[in-house]
Design a protein around this motif. Sequence first.
Motif, mmCIF file in Angstrom:
data_model
loop_
_atom_site.group_PDB
_atom_site.id
_atom_site.type_symbol
_atom_site.label_atom_id
_atom_site.label_comp_id
_atom_site.label_asym_id
_atom_site.label_seq_id
_atom_site.Cartn_x
_atom_site.Cartn_y
_atom_site.Cartn_z
ATOM 1 N N THR A 121 0.304 -1.559 -11.757
ATOM 2 C CA THR A 121 0.062 -2.296 -10.516
ATOM 3 C C THR A 121 -1.190 -1.776 -9.832
ATOM 4 N N ASP B 89 -2.389 -1.994 -5.747
ATOM 5 C CA ASP B 89 -2.014 -2.469 -4.416
ATOM 6 C C ASP B 89 -3.244 -2.897 -3.627
ATOM 7 N N SER B 90 -3.038 -3.202 -2.359
ATOM 8 C CA SER B 90 -4.133 -3.691 -1.506
ATOM 9 C C SER B 90 -5.225 -2.656 -1.305
ATOM 10 N N CYS C 274 5.828 -3.619 -5.598
ATOM 11 C CA CYS C 274 5.229 -2.641 -6.508
ATOM 12 C C CYS C 274 6.297 -1.744 -7.130
ATOM 13 N N PRO D 173 0.759 -7.674 -7.171
ATOM 14 C CA PRO D 173 0.052 -6.413 -7.439
ATOM 15 C C PRO D 173 -0.277 -6.205 -8.918
ATOM 16 N N ASP E 6 4.473 -1.541 1.082
ATOM 17 C CA ASP E 6 4.915 -2.347 -0.062
ATOM 18 C C ASP E 6 5.844 -3.433 0.478
#
Length: 618
Positions: free
Chosen positions: A394, A396-397, A384, A352, A346
């Motif tokens: 959120t 994330d990747s 995040c 996000p 993060d």
Amino acid sequence: MEAILNTQFQQLEDIIGEILKVKKSGHNSETLRTAAALKFVALKHANREVKHKIKSGRDNLHLEKCKVDISRLQLQNLLYEVSHLKKDIVRCEKFKSRDSDLDLLPDNEYATKLPSVADSKAEPESKHLKHLQRLESELRLRKDLDKQYSFLLSSKQELLQENLNQNQRYVSFAPALRTLKGATKPLHDALQLSLDVEWKLSAVVKYLPKPLYILFINLQSLQRASDEPSFNAEVVGYESEAQMQELTNLKQSPTARRDYSEKDIDLSRKASSVENPLDKALNPHPLHIRVTLGASGSIQLVLLIRYFDLLKCTTVWPQLSVSNNTNHQGDTNFVQHLLRHLFANDLGNEIPIPGIQYDLQNKDLTPEQCIRYLESKDFGKAYCWLQSMCSIPTVDSSMLYKHELNLNKSMREIIARITRRWNAWLKLSQQIRGLTNKDIDLFTLKENVYPAALSCSLVQWTAITLEEFLAQNSDVLNISPDNKGITYNSYRAVIVRGSAKMECFIRIPSNYPLEMPLWILSVHWNGRHTSQNNSAIKMMEYWTNSLQPKQLEANDRFLYAQLFRTIYSFDIFLETEGSMQTTIEYNKEKPYISAFAKRSRLRPYKYIKKGSVYAFKQ
């Protein structure tokens, strides 16, 4: 019968041959023809007997076939009955009573709740009948409990309705209370009462966007619940700016909840027309939250949290708040990376929010452009963990969706992590400033756990570039972790004893204390000694870098403890190495058991207690 037919056929053939001869000779063949006709009568009789025997054989064959069919039918019936019996056996083996899934009362609880039924079962009965009796008893008990549940549920509904009625009554008191409060305001001013502060605060808070409102209310609750709060949260901004923002939204959405005049709307249009298109698209809400960590009168960490309507997320920007005029310009480099390593992966390098890239496409923008703009305007990063504090979902990747619902617990954990990192950074920055300004006394520091005096002295501590640090050759650089998003500050320390000099190259990571400072040592005495050409220096580097915070006491300072390990290791290296020189420059001053050990000639860097005496050993 076959032989008779063959004989008659042979005789008939002979007569027909004689008739043919008689006709050829021209004589009368009537007698032979009569004899031939009589032979046909015999053939007809034989043919009838043949058919009779064939018919009787067929009848016997049909009778036998019927017997076989009856036997086969009986066999199939028997096999069918056997299969049915087998199915019944399997069904009986797999039989499971429907009451087996019921959670029956334990025996002691059953005897307590239904004592009369339990005593009546003392008479001899079959196990099945006892089980049926218990099921009937528990069924009656559950019906009684269901009636009690229905009664309690109806009572709950009545209480809720009564609470609603009372709440409506209390709400009706609000206008009268406001009138009373306004009438008694001169009395409050005369008595210097601060009853109006909360009302003024709520007037500003009501203009906050929903995520910031949730964050501020939770921070306020945590601050009030704590006896000694470690932070302070406040709303920064003016009501007029928030109202102007709502006017702008009213221009874009006519269904806004507030009513304003056409003149105000025209003013807001004129004000928004002169803005830069990118500034207009990524304009934060005029109200933001400022969270201050640390005691007043000292260095404080200030977190500025803003909300962006277009991005649908919040950002945080850390700053230093210093009461005096002390120069902390070098410390700001680490402050910007203080929040990047609270949680794994993060780093704040992305937005996000689910589907934000599609919303930005409608504005002809990309997430990378927005991130660069936020950094250029010092708006911070969209972490995040910050979105979870504001109850914003959120992604994330790794495309993992997360929506934190237990805000109280997560917010406590996040604030605790920020506080721990901030306190660790404060201690580290104080140590670095003390070493740089040389305003420390190495002989009086409590991290000096070794009873013997220091023979070496620290003469210099300066900041260097990362390229100068990476120019040093050492094995520890090959085994150091390569974490993304980590920045480093590098320093050079010079330790001197007599004609010997040791250069220490120190690299301090931005995710401290998750990763410890790294030391590379180089000794200049009778040549240059490094970990590449001298195993004693390699072991010295390992002994310094292997120090962990759990090995120290609560208030010990980690960088000073590493420095002491390095200085004492340098003393021991000079005393042990000097014993092999022709001219002894350094005498043995440290209490160690043996100067060398094993074939690798290990030096006594480790400090232990042997009996009642402390000494150095390998």
